[in-house]
Design a protein around this motif. Structure first.
Motif, PDB file in Angstrom:
ATOM      1  N   GLU A  41       0.828  -1.199   0.000  1.00  0.00           N
ATOM      2  CA  GLU A  41       0.000   0.000   0.000  1.00  0.00           C
ATOM      3  C   GLU A  41       0.867   1.254   0.000  1.00  0.00           C
ATOM      4  O   GLU A  41       1.738   1.403   0.850  1.00  0.00           O
ATOM      5  N   PRO A  44      -0.272   7.014   2.717  1.00  0.00           N
ATOM      6  CA  PRO A  44      -1.264   8.068   2.469  1.00  0.00           C
ATOM      7  C   PRO A  44      -0.634   9.455   2.488  1.00  0.00           C
ATOM      8  O   PRO A  44       0.246   9.747   3.308  1.00  0.00           O
ATOM      9  N   ASP A 213      -7.375   7.038   1.150  1.00  0.00           N
ATOM     10  CA  ASP A 213      -7.173   6.001   0.149  1.00  0.00           C
ATOM     11  C   ASP A 213      -8.295   4.971   0.123  1.00  0.00           C
ATOM     12  O   ASP A 213      -8.223   3.983  -0.608  1.00  0.00           O
ATOM     13  N   ASP A 219      -6.181   7.071   7.996  1.00  0.00           N
ATOM     14  CA  ASP A 219      -4.844   7.417   7.544  1.00  0.00           C
ATOM     15  C   ASP A 219      -3.852   7.499   8.700  1.00  0.00           C
ATOM     16  O   ASP A 219      -2.706   7.053   8.587  1.00  0.00           O
TER      17      ASP A 219
END
Length: 284
Positions: A41, A44, A213, A219
């Motif tokens: 990932e 953020p 996201d 976040d």
């Protein structure tokens, strides 16, 4: 002690995971709990806030004001940030040569070089480093204080510079957060105790609680540093993951993909976003 949270299937927030065992252990062991960002990932992005100033200070120790030699007081913090780029499958590799800025308030909630806080010309708790072959930068700073409306945090910006085109090709802005139990313990110490009654914690900070996201994880939970404490200082680490193939970073105060610009003559950090008027503050 460090806790890791992995996997996409669990829907509970990472704060729930963290709080499960933190209350007693953090105070007894003196160590904060943290969630590690999943490697697949991207980290953020968050607003840069009104306090960004591109000081172009290439230094690891950001505690000193270079104009006066005065050292920011507070509990010493050694911060390591590791920057990696993700491939199409989400696998990370270290990103060397990236410019990493940090900036944050001092122990009583004041930023340097801010007119409304009477600190113009001062440059404490600001600086940048360039990532090494391992994608790593290290800073010597102090544990941040607080100011009204925000939980405790450190701002950071990562800029990727392309020498061939003389431009910044990726510009990501975000913030690092701390476990509230550890913060409350640190803030009992001087000089933090000169500024008591913190009014915002992680659970009540709207920036921390955003889910930009859309992964059903706040976040801020993805931006918690991994903490440990020694007798006289704290250690914090964080891994930043960038998807350089997806736009060019949030890079400005609105979170839009507008990062970029050209570096100044003579070197230094590439330029970055704007800013706005901060609230009134005290003295550093």
């Amino acid at each position: 002690m460090t806790m890791e949270y992995r996997g996409h299937s669990a829907k509970m927030s990472r704060r729930t995971v963290l709080q499960g065992g933190v209350a007693g252990a953090a105070l007894i062991s003196g160590m904060g709990m943290a969630a590690k960002v999943l490697a697949e990932e991207p980290t953020p992005g968050m607003t840069q806030g009104p306090y960004w100033v591109d000081e172009m200070l290439n230094r690891s120790d950001v505690t000193t004001d270079p104009s006066t030699g005065q050292v920011a007081l507070g509990f010493p913090l050694r911060l390591t940030i590791c920057v990696s780029q993700l491939d199409a499958d989400g696998n990370p590799t270290p990103l060397p040569g990236a410019f990493v800025d940090i900036w944050h308030c001092n122990a009583v909630g004041v930023y340097s070089d801010v007119a409304a806080q009477n600190t113009v010309g001062q440059k404490f708790l600001r600086g940048y480093q360039v990532t090494d072959a391992r994608g790593m930068v290290k800073f010597v700073t102090v544990y941040p204080g607080w100011y009204s409306g925000r939980t405790v945090h450190i701002h950071f910006r990562v800029r990727v510079y392309d020498a061939a085109t003389d431009s910044v090709t990726y510009n990501q802005v975000s913030q690092l957060f701390f476990n509230d139990v550890l913060t409350d313990a640190v803030h009992l110490l001087p000089p933090y105790n000169q500024h008591p009654n913190r009014d915002t914690h992680n659970a009540t900070d709207s920036i921390y609680n955003a889910d930009s996201d859309g992964d059903d994880v706040e976040d801020g939970d993805e931006l918690l540093v991994t903490m440990s404490t020694k007798k006289d200082y704290a250690l914090a680490t964080y891994n930043v993951y960038l998807d350089l193939a997806d736009g060019n970073g949030n890079g400005d105060d609105t979170g839009l993909n507008q990062g970029g610009g050209t570096p100044p003559d003579g070197g230094g950090t590439p330029p970055g976003g704007g800013g706005g008027p901060p609230p009134d503050g005290g003295t550093p």
